[in-house]
Design a protein around this motif. Structure first.
Motif, PDB file in Angstrom:
ATOM      1  N   ARG A 169      -6.646   5.371   9.767  1.00  0.00           N
ATOM      2  CA  ARG A 169      -7.495   6.263   8.981  1.00  0.00           C
ATOM      3  C   ARG A 169      -6.874   7.578   9.137  1.00  0.00           C
ATOM      4  O   ARG A 169      -5.649   7.882   9.655  1.00  0.00           O
ATOM      5  CB  ARG A 169      -8.807   6.464   9.297  1.00  0.00           C
ATOM      6  N   CYS A 177      -1.514  -8.669   9.966  1.00  0.00           N
ATOM      7  CA  CYS A 177      -2.199  -9.808   9.861  1.00  0.00           C
ATOM      8  C   CYS A 177      -1.283 -10.858  10.716  1.00  0.00           C
ATOM      9  O   CYS A 177       0.095 -10.971  10.596  1.00  0.00           O
ATOM     10  CB  CYS A 177      -2.495 -10.384   8.590  1.00  0.00           C
ATOM     11  N   TYR A 216       0.897  -1.329  -0.065  1.00  0.00           N
ATOM     12  CA  TYR A 216       0.128  -0.166  -0.153  1.00  0.00           C
ATOM     13  C   TYR A 216       0.813   1.251  -0.068  1.00  0.00           C
ATOM     14  O   TYR A 216       2.024   1.098   0.544  1.00  0.00           O
ATOM     15  CB  TYR A 216      -1.057   0.008   1.141  1.00  0.00           C
ATOM     16  N   HIS A 219      -8.205   2.905   2.978  1.00  0.00           N
ATOM     17  CA  HIS A 219      -8.489   1.985   3.840  1.00  0.00           C
ATOM     18  C   HIS A 219      -7.533   0.600   3.421  1.00  0.00           C
ATOM     19  O   HIS A 219      -7.402   0.445   2.189  1.00  0.00           O
ATOM     20  CB  HIS A 219      -9.896   1.450   3.515  1.00  0.00           C
ATOM     21  N   PHE A 220      -6.963   0.283   4.413  1.00  0.00           N
ATOM     22  CA  PHE A 220      -5.725  -0.660   4.201  1.00  0.00           C
ATOM     23  C   PHE A 220      -5.542  -1.603   5.184  1.00  0.00           C
ATOM     24  O   PHE A 220      -5.962  -1.218   6.421  1.00  0.00           O
ATOM     25  CB  PHE A 220      -4.395  -0.017   3.650  1.00  0.00           C
ATOM     26  N   VAL A 221      -4.995  -2.783   4.865  1.00  0.00           N
ATOM     27  CA  VAL A 221      -4.684  -3.589   6.053  1.00  0.00           C
ATOM     28  C   VAL A 221      -3.249  -3.747   6.261  1.00  0.00           C
ATOM     29  O   VAL A 221      -2.298  -3.789   5.550  1.00  0.00           O
ATOM     30  CB  VAL A 221      -5.106  -5.191   5.597  1.00  0.00           C
ATOM     31  N   SER A 222      -2.832  -3.412   7.646  1.00  0.00           N
ATOM     32  CA  SER A 222      -1.534  -2.958   8.039  1.00  0.00           C
ATOM     33  C   SER A 222      -0.894  -4.102   8.803  1.00  0.00           C
ATOM     34  O   SER A 222       0.078  -4.142   9.005  1.00  0.00           O
ATOM     35  CB  SER A 222      -1.763  -1.661   9.079  1.00  0.00           C
ATOM     36  N   CYS A 275      -6.663 -10.078  11.282  1.00  0.00           N
ATOM     37  CA  CYS A 275      -6.222  -9.019  10.492  1.00  0.00           C
ATOM     38  C   CYS A 275      -6.377  -7.486  10.887  1.00  0.00           C
ATOM     39  O   CYS A 275      -7.637  -7.647  11.590  1.00  0.00           O
ATOM     40  CB  CYS A 275      -6.461  -9.175   9.046  1.00  0.00           C
ATOM     41  N   TYR A 276      -5.870  -6.580  10.977  1.00  0.00           N
ATOM     42  CA  TYR A 276      -6.127  -5.190  11.191  1.00  0.00           C
ATOM     43  C   TYR A 276      -5.847  -4.048  10.362  1.00  0.00           C
ATOM     44  O   TYR A 276      -5.199  -4.188   9.576  1.00  0.00           O
ATOM     45  CB  TYR A 276      -5.175  -4.876  12.577  1.00  0.00           C
ATOM     46  N   TYR A 277      -7.057  -3.166  10.386  1.00  0.00           N
ATOM     47  CA  TYR A 277      -6.794  -2.134   9.481  1.00  0.00           C
ATOM     48  C   TYR A 277      -5.930  -1.090   9.833  1.00  0.00           C
ATOM     49  O   TYR A 277      -5.507  -1.006  11.037  1.00  0.00           O
ATOM     50  CB  TYR A 277      -8.147  -1.502   9.009  1.00  0.00           C
TER      51      TYR A 277
END
Length: 167
Positions: free
Chosen positions: A156, A140, A101, A135-138, A151-153
């Protein structure tokens, strides 16, 4: 019979990579900062990547401060942070990889002594991280042996202002 896990899990990790960072005063009041890191980290006992180890990162930021005139002391800038894909572990359905990302940030700053000599040393600033609210997954963590994966976003959009004093 007790299994010998010591032969299977040695606790040894192998890491290869490099890191580079540069700061340059490119032109009167224009500062540019660039950084890149590339890495390959693996667990020697499984030959898989180490959990939560990414492939690398990169960033590029520029900040300009007006050197003279009516806007003297006003600065603004922005840049980009890139994170390469990362290994999140093994789930019951296979390997978990976090996608790469890129995020954009911006900031402004003003030297308040340009308003009045009595404000010498005071600055006001504001910054925004994740400017476009991507929005992205940062992160896991997957553990097939426990049948769990989390998994965690990522963060923001985050705006922050400050007033500072330096002496």
């Amino acid at each position: 019979m007790v299994p010998n896990h010591a032969a299977r899990y040695s606790g040894k990790v192998h890491s290869d990579g490099f890191e580079f960072e540069a700061h340059a005063d490119v032109y009167k009041g224009l500062m540019v900062t660039a950084a890149v890191s590339v890495q390959k980290v693996r667990d020697d006992s499984t030959e898989k990547p180490l959990i939560q180890s990414g492939k690398g990162n990169a960033s590029l930021f520029a900040f300009y401060t007006v050197p003279s005139g009516s806007l003297k002391g006003f600065g603004f800038g922005g840049g980009m942070r890139y994170t390469a894909k990362a290994y999140g572990g093994e789930a019951t359905y296979g390997s978990v990889w976090l996608p790469n990302y890129a995020l954009f940030d911006g900031s402004i700053k003003y030297d308040l002594s340009n308003l009045s000599p009595s404000l010498h040393g005071w600055t006001a600033s504001a910054s925004v991280r994740n400017l476009f609210d991507k929005h992205f997954v940062s992160n896991c963590l997957a553990y097939a042996s426990y049948g769990q994966a989390f998994c965690y976003y990522g963060e923001r959009r985050n705006a922050q202002g400050s007033i500072g004093f330096s002496w």
